[in-house]
Design an enzyme around this catalytic site. Sequence first.
Site, mmCIF file in Angstrom:
data_model
loop_
_atom_site.group_PDB
_atom_site.id
_atom_site.type_symbol
_atom_site.label_atom_id
_atom_site.label_comp_id
_atom_site.label_asym_id
_atom_site.label_seq_id
_atom_site.Cartn_x
_atom_site.Cartn_y
_atom_site.Cartn_z
ATOM 1 N N CYS A 109 2.141 -1.703 -0.656
ATOM 2 C CA CYS A 109 2.913 -0.800 0.199
ATOM 3 C C CYS A 109 3.841 -1.571 1.144
ATOM 4 O O CYS A 109 4.790 -2.185 0.685
ATOM 5 C CB CYS A 109 1.978 0.146 0.930
ATOM 6 S SG CYS A 109 2.808 1.684 1.351
ATOM 7 N N HIS A 214 -2.361 2.299 -2.802
ATOM 8 C CA HIS A 214 -3.444 1.773 -1.974
ATOM 9 C C HIS A 214 -4.541 2.803 -1.978
ATOM 10 O O HIS A 214 -4.732 3.489 -2.958
ATOM 11 C CB HIS A 214 -2.956 1.421 -0.567
ATOM 12 C CG HIS A 214 -2.063 2.422 0.061
ATOM 13 N ND1 HIS A 214 -2.446 3.712 0.307
ATOM 14 C CD2 HIS A 214 -0.783 2.321 0.508
ATOM 15 C CE1 HIS A 214 -1.438 4.339 0.900
ATOM 16 N NE2 HIS A 214 -0.420 3.542 1.013
HETATM 17 N N1 GLN Z 1 6.189 1.528 6.648
HETATM 18 C C1 GLN Z 1 6.438 1.586 5.233
HETATM 19 C C2 GLN Z 1 6.959 2.921 4.757
HETATM 20 O O1 GLN Z 1 6.701 3.936 5.333
HETATM 21 C C3 GLN Z 1 5.167 1.209 4.486
HETATM 22 C C4 GLN Z 1 4.066 2.192 4.702
HETATM 23 C C5 GLN Z 1 2.739 1.731 4.213
HETATM 24 O O2 GLN Z 1 2.469 0.533 4.137
HETATM 25 N N2 GLN Z 1 1.891 2.687 3.925
HETATM 26 O O3 GLN Z 1 7.659 2.970 3.769
#
Ligand code: GLN
Length: 261
Positions: A109, A214
């Site tokens: 992510c 995830h």
């Molecule tokens: N901040 C990033 C997004 O919203 C990654 C989010 C995350 O790691 N869940 O795209």
Amino acid sequence: MADGPRPTSASRAKPGPLRVCALYPDLMNIYADRGNLLFLERRCRWRGIGFELTASGLGEQLDGERHELFYIGGGQDRDQRLCAEDLIANKRTGLHGAAERDAVVLGVCGGYQLLGHSYTLGEEEIEGVALLDVRTVRSDERRLIGNVAIEVSLGGDGDLAEPRVLAGFENHGGRTHLGAGQAPLGRVLKGHGNDGSSGTEGARRANTMGTYLHGPLLPKNAWFADWLIARALRIDPGELAPLDDRLEQATHASARRAAGL
Ligand code: GLN
């Protein structure tokens, strides 16, 4: 995951140890990232394979030679900013060296986004380490949230010669676009994937991989955890002692069902 006495075969030579480096485990850890690391540890330990976990945080130089597997998890935009600056300053060279000698680098992510060239939020562009030829743009439209299943073809013999399913959960505002020659990690079967429309999910270049899955990726996909362990240890996954994976198989089946597969 039971605490079990797990190995069903104890007679094989033991590879390892597996030395894992978790990047920013205090900042990039919002979706079961600790669970992913714990799962790697348990699967090694149940097989009698040594396991060492080291954290590398802000301000610390990364020695790419000292670990076989590097892990960077999910993060909020503000934490990603901090980590991105530090990645460039203190860890980019080490990570590139590690990838060149075929260590495993896995970004999940927010971590995946930082393995690419850039993560753009409006006027601001956060520079990534460019291990993967991807660019991410934060969208003002809805976040891409939900259970997801993808089909991955990892290549190899035996079970892995056929495409396999990874099931997980995604929650990202960023839309990730692959460069022309960049292979995805997989093909979306259910869910949104990289950008909600391309049908691709994640990215892979040799042993460097990024994914939006995830929640938690590895306990839901024990076969993938084993594949990563084997790649990192430079052995064939078939050389890993089999474990009693009834709980893990049930977990995988339930994650697939949640995704509607
Ligand atoms: N901040 C990033 C997004 O919203 C990654 C989010 C995350 O790691 N869940 O795209």
